[in-house]
Design a protein around this motif. Structure first.
Motif, short mmCIF file in Angstrom:
data_model
loop_
_atom_site.label_atom_id
_atom_site.label_comp_id
_atom_site.label_asym_id
_atom_site.label_seq_id
_atom_site.Cartn_x
_atom_site.Cartn_y
_atom_site.Cartn_z
N VAL A 63 0.75 -1.28 -0.02
CA VAL A 63 -0.18 0.06 -0.01
C VAL A 63 0.95 1.38 -0.07
O VAL A 63 0.17 2.38 0.08
CB VAL A 63 -1.10 0.01 1.07
CG1 VAL A 63 -1.80 -1.30 1.24
CG2 VAL A 63 -0.10 0.20 2.55
N PHE A 67 -1.91 4.59 0.21
CA PHE A 67 -2.50 4.77 1.58
C PHE A 67 -1.89 5.84 2.47
O PHE A 67 -0.59 5.75 2.62
CB PHE A 67 -2.92 3.39 2.14
CG PHE A 67 -3.80 2.37 1.60
CD1 PHE A 67 -4.05 2.74 0.20
CD2 PHE A 67 -4.20 1.46 2.17
CE1 PHE A 67 -5.02 1.81 -0.34
CE2 PHE A 67 -4.85 0.40 1.47
CZ PHE A 67 -5.40 0.67 0.04
N MET A 82 -7.35 5.82 1.45
CA MET A 82 -6.97 4.90 0.36
C MET A 82 -7.16 5.48 -0.95
O MET A 82 -8.34 5.54 -1.41
CB MET A 82 -7.89 3.51 0.71
CG MET A 82 -7.64 3.14 2.17
SD MET A 82 -8.40 1.29 2.51
CE MET A 82 -10.16 1.92 2.25
N ASP A 89 -7.19 -4.97 -2.82
CA ASP A 89 -7.30 -4.39 -1.44
C ASP A 89 -8.57 -4.84 -0.91
O ASP A 89 -8.76 -4.39 0.39
CB ASP A 89 -7.33 -2.87 -1.62
CG ASP A 89 -6.04 -2.23 -2.26
OD1 ASP A 89 -6.01 -1.27 -3.15
OD2 ASP A 89 -4.94 -2.58 -1.98
#
Length: 114
Positions: A63, A67, A82, A89
């Protein structure tokens, strides 16, 4: 009794965005390590993002760059922004905090699908 309440999950399209929130009326996030974890069907729970009381952050490799974990001290809330969501995900996302013991929220479902 530590209680964590998550919100913000739902359905998003690939490439889209969602923002998760975690709040508590029983503890002060700023004082303790907090994090977001996720668990996809058939997989182990994994760290998504964590934040130390100092504000230092760390992210899971999958991520990084997409994120962002943050907190609002005034609202006593931890967020997970996000962006650039991918189908992988898709998972139940959990808020976590360590106040001596570890405590978990109830989880919020995030589904990424077209």
């Amino acid at each position: 009794q530590v209680q964590l309440v998550e919100s913000g999950g739902g359905l998003a399209q690939p490439g889209g965005s969602l923002k998760l929130s975690c709040t508590s009326s029983t503890i002060i996030f700023q004082r303790y390590p907090a994090a977001w974890y996720r668990q996809a069907p058939g997989k182990q729970r994994e760290l998504v993002a964590g934040m130390a009381p100092s504000g230092d952050t760390r992210y899971g490799d999958s991520v990084k760059g997409r994120f962002t974990i943050s907190r609002d001290i005034g609202k006593n809330t931890v967020y997970l922004q996000m962006n650039g969501l991918k189908s992988e995900d898709t998972a139940v996302y959990y808020c976590w905090i360590k106040v001596g013991y570890e405590y978990w929220g109830q989880g919020t479902q995030v589904t990424v699908s077209s």
